[in-house]
Design a protein around this motif. Structure first.
Motif, short mmCIF file in Angstrom:
data_model
loop_
_atom_site.label_atom_id
_atom_site.label_comp_id
_atom_site.label_asym_id
_atom_site.label_seq_id
_atom_site.Cartn_x
_atom_site.Cartn_y
_atom_site.Cartn_z
N ARG A 69 18.35 53.82 20.75
CA ARG A 69 18.01 54.62 19.56
C ARG A 69 19.00 54.34 18.43
N HIS A 70 20.29 54.23 18.77
CA HIS A 70 21.27 53.92 17.73
C HIS A 70 21.03 52.53 17.16
N TRP A 71 20.66 51.58 18.03
CA TRP A 71 20.39 50.22 17.56
C TRP A 71 19.20 50.22 16.61
N ARG A 72 18.18 50.99 16.94
CA ARG A 72 17.01 51.05 16.07
C ARG A 72 17.38 51.67 14.72
N GLY A 74 20.30 51.47 13.34
CA GLY A 74 21.01 50.40 12.65
C GLY A 74 20.06 49.35 12.12
N ALA A 75 19.01 49.04 12.90
CA ALA A 75 18.04 48.04 12.45
C ALA A 75 17.29 48.52 11.20
N ARG A 76 16.97 49.82 11.18
CA ARG A 76 16.30 50.35 9.99
C ARG A 76 17.21 50.28 8.76
N LEU A 77 18.48 50.67 8.95
CA LEU A 77 19.42 50.60 7.83
C LEU A 77 19.58 49.16 7.35
N ALA A 78 19.68 48.23 8.31
CA ALA A 78 19.80 46.82 7.93
C ALA A 78 18.54 46.36 7.20
N GLY A 79 17.37 46.82 7.67
CA GLY A 79 16.12 46.47 7.00
C GLY A 79 16.07 47.01 5.58
N PHE A 80 16.50 48.27 5.41
CA PHE A 80 16.53 48.84 4.05
C PHE A 80 17.47 48.05 3.14
N ALA A 81 18.62 47.64 3.67
CA ALA A 81 19.57 46.86 2.87
C ALA A 81 18.97 45.52 2.46
N LEU A 139 18.29 34.74 7.35
CA LEU A 139 17.95 36.14 7.15
C LEU A 139 17.71 36.86 8.48
N GLY A 140 17.03 36.18 9.40
CA GLY A 140 16.78 36.79 10.71
C GLY A 140 18.07 37.05 11.46
N ARG A 141 18.97 36.08 11.46
CA ARG A 141 20.25 36.26 12.15
C ARG A 141 21.10 37.33 11.45
N LEU A 146 23.54 42.68 11.35
CA LEU A 146 23.71 43.97 10.68
C LEU A 146 23.24 45.12 11.57
N SER A 147 22.15 44.90 12.32
CA SER A 147 21.64 45.96 13.20
C SER A 147 22.68 46.36 14.22
N GLU A 148 23.35 45.38 14.81
CA GLU A 148 24.35 45.68 15.83
C GLU A 148 25.56 46.37 15.21
N LYS A 149 25.97 45.93 14.02
CA LYS A 149 27.14 46.53 13.39
C LYS A 149 26.86 47.97 12.94
N LEU A 150 25.66 48.19 12.40
CA LEU A 150 25.34 49.53 11.90
C LEU A 150 25.01 50.50 13.01
N ALA A 151 24.71 49.99 14.22
CA ALA A 151 24.44 50.89 15.35
C ALA A 151 25.69 51.68 15.72
N ARG A 152 26.88 51.10 15.56
CA ARG A 152 28.15 51.77 15.86
C ARG A 152 28.16 52.33 17.29
N ASP A 153 27.69 51.54 18.23
CA ASP A 153 27.65 51.96 19.63
C ASP A 153 28.01 50.76 20.48
N ALA A 154 29.15 50.86 21.18
CA ALA A 154 29.61 49.73 21.99
C ALA A 154 28.63 49.41 23.11
N ARG A 155 27.84 50.41 23.54
CA ARG A 155 26.88 50.17 24.62
C ARG A 155 25.72 49.31 24.17
N ALA A 156 25.58 49.09 22.85
CA ALA A 156 24.46 48.31 22.33
C ALA A 156 24.75 46.81 22.32
N MET A 157 25.88 46.40 22.89
CA MET A 157 26.25 44.98 22.82
C MET A 157 25.22 44.09 23.51
#
Length: 464
Positions: A69-72, A74-81, A139-141, A146-157
């Protein structure tokens, strides 16, 4: 923790988490999965369903579902950016193409500003798609990073690598990232065209072409060739006289302004926006088609090893020998067949402790659990036939070690309601108050109610 699967209706999410658990076990070693395997076997089904259930159970216990959920997010925030970046890029291209209106606009420089970067990146996408099978590009990479960084959850690695593994199965990652890339460029071109129309509507621009080594015939032919398709949609194209007149900085053809403006908008629409729109729709179609075909790859070594634990040979092969005259029946208390609404079980009691107590009718005695095999058999029975109420008797003279607490937690998850009975010490002994307090703190951390008196009324009737 309920034995049912987490509420994940998206098949892609379920495969994604299954692969994430596999990658975590490959990197960090096998997880403690006895309870997960037991719950999966109790659910039944095909091997792929059992592996998926096991993985989702472990994912929920290990926090991977929350990490998803945190990764998603982050993915939305990265998509908005990236969407904001695309809109600003499109507006910037239009402003750079037309300038401030003080100087005449070189039509081919303007066209190059509007379409040059777009066509170069499109060519790069095509080359990457044909030569390397990579349609995401930078852009894809960037989006994944960005999704991983914005998730701010070490479990999302493990989530991003697991997603790529799932998508690589049907080679649909190229379509997902390609859809994102073309969608962003589509937004950029929409922004560019809207900005272009706004500028043309509010400023007075003159259009010229200039050359040193090329003749005017080259510009006439190029202008008419590029304007052929836009003209079919009603966009204006300068005639030969207007094109010739635009070769001088001080031309007097006022009517040429609108013709050049319509030509510039039409060419940008046909050769800039339309290809990105068609490619985005094509990638969307291929993505949906490939996603529907995704399946768990049971040939992976990790999944082949799970077959023996989730589908033991006795379950897969059935009965092959005649039944003996007398079956061995271990003494662990009453065999549970699913009819018991209440069960009492004790953990590692001293042999001198009188057990079981006198039980009212309808309460099943599951005996005293002393070794691993007894625990396994009882947990299997409770998983298949979960009781409504379960009382777990413990001797508070013993220390509440992690193994005992883990067993209490497993037992409690096999019943709708559970309570812990902290037994009284024999008449000639007294309980250690500090150790009793340790028990209470440990049970509080498990979220289990505990009592120092026999919960027989609760077992019998469901209330005190």
């Amino acid at each position: 923790m309920s034995a049912s699967l987490p509420p994940l209706s998206n098949p892609l999410d379920r495969l994604w988490l299954t692969e994430a658990v596999r990658l975590r076990e490959e990197h960090a070693g096998p997880l403690d999965d006895d309870e997960a395997n037991r719950q999966a076997r109790a659910q039944g089904g095909e091997l792929a369903e059992l592996i998926e259930f096991r993985a989702l159970w472990l994912a929920r216990r290990g926090g991977l579902i929350d990490a998803l959920r945190h990764w998603r997010q982050g993915a939305r925030l990265a998509g908005f950016a990236l969407v904001l970046l695309a809109l600003l890029t499109g507006a910037g291209l239009a402003l750079a193409a037309l300038g401030d209106g003080v100087q005449p606009v070189n039509v081919f420089w303007a066209l190059g500003s509007l379409l040059g970067l777009n066509l170069l990146t499109l060519l790069g996408w095509l080359l990457g798609f044909v030569l390397a099978g990579d349609s995401g590009g930078a852009l894809g990479r960037l989006w994944l990073w960005l999704s991983e960084k914005l998730a701010r959850d070490a479990r999302a690695m493990q989530l991003a690598p697991a997603l790529l593994v799932v998508l690589e199965q049907r080679r649909i990652g190229r379509w997902l990232l390609g859809m994102g890339v073309h969608g962003l460029w589509l937004l950029a071109m929409v922004s560019a065209l809207l900005t272009l129309l706004a500028l043309l509507a509010t400023r007075r621009y003159g259009f010229v072409w200039e050359t040193t080594i090329l003749g005017e015939g080259t510009f006439i032919n190029l202008t008419q060739a590029l304007g052929m398709l836009p003209s079919l949609l009603g966009f204006s194209v300068p005639d030969i006289d207007q094109i010739r007149a635009s070769g001088t900085l001080n031309n007097g053809f006022e009517s040429a302004r609108q013709s050049w403006a319509g030509w510039l908008v039409g060419v940008s629409l046909i050769y800039g926006l339309l290809p990105r729109l068609l490619l985005a729709l094509f990638c969307l179609w291929r993505w949906r088609r490939g996603r529907a075909l995704l399946r768990l790859d049971l040939q992976l070594p990790a999944y082949r090893l799970l077959r023996e634990r989730l589908q033991p040979p006795s379950e897969r092969l059935g009965i092959s020998d005649a039944a003996p005259e007398q079956l061995y029946s271990p003494s662990i208390g009453t065999h549970l067949d699913g009819s018991e609404g209440a069960v009492l079980v004790a953990i590692e009691l001293d042999p001198s402790h009188p057990w079981p107590p006198k039980l009212p009718t309808g309460i099943a005695d599951a005996g005293v659990l002393d070794d691993r095999e007894q625990r396994r058999r009882l947990l299997e029975q409770l998983t298949r036939f979960p009781p409504q109420r379960l009382a777990i008797a413990c001797d508070p003279r013993r220390s509440p070690d992690r193994g005992t607490l883990a067993l209490i937690g497993e037992l409690s998850r096999c019943a709708a309601e559970s309570r812990v009975w902290l037994l009284q010490a024999p008449a000639d002994e007294a309980l250690d108050s500090h150790r009793l307090q340790d028990w209470k703190q440990a049970l509080d951390s498990l979220g289990l109610p505990y009592y120092c008196s026999a919960p027989l009324n609760w077992l019998e009737s469901g209330h005190d």
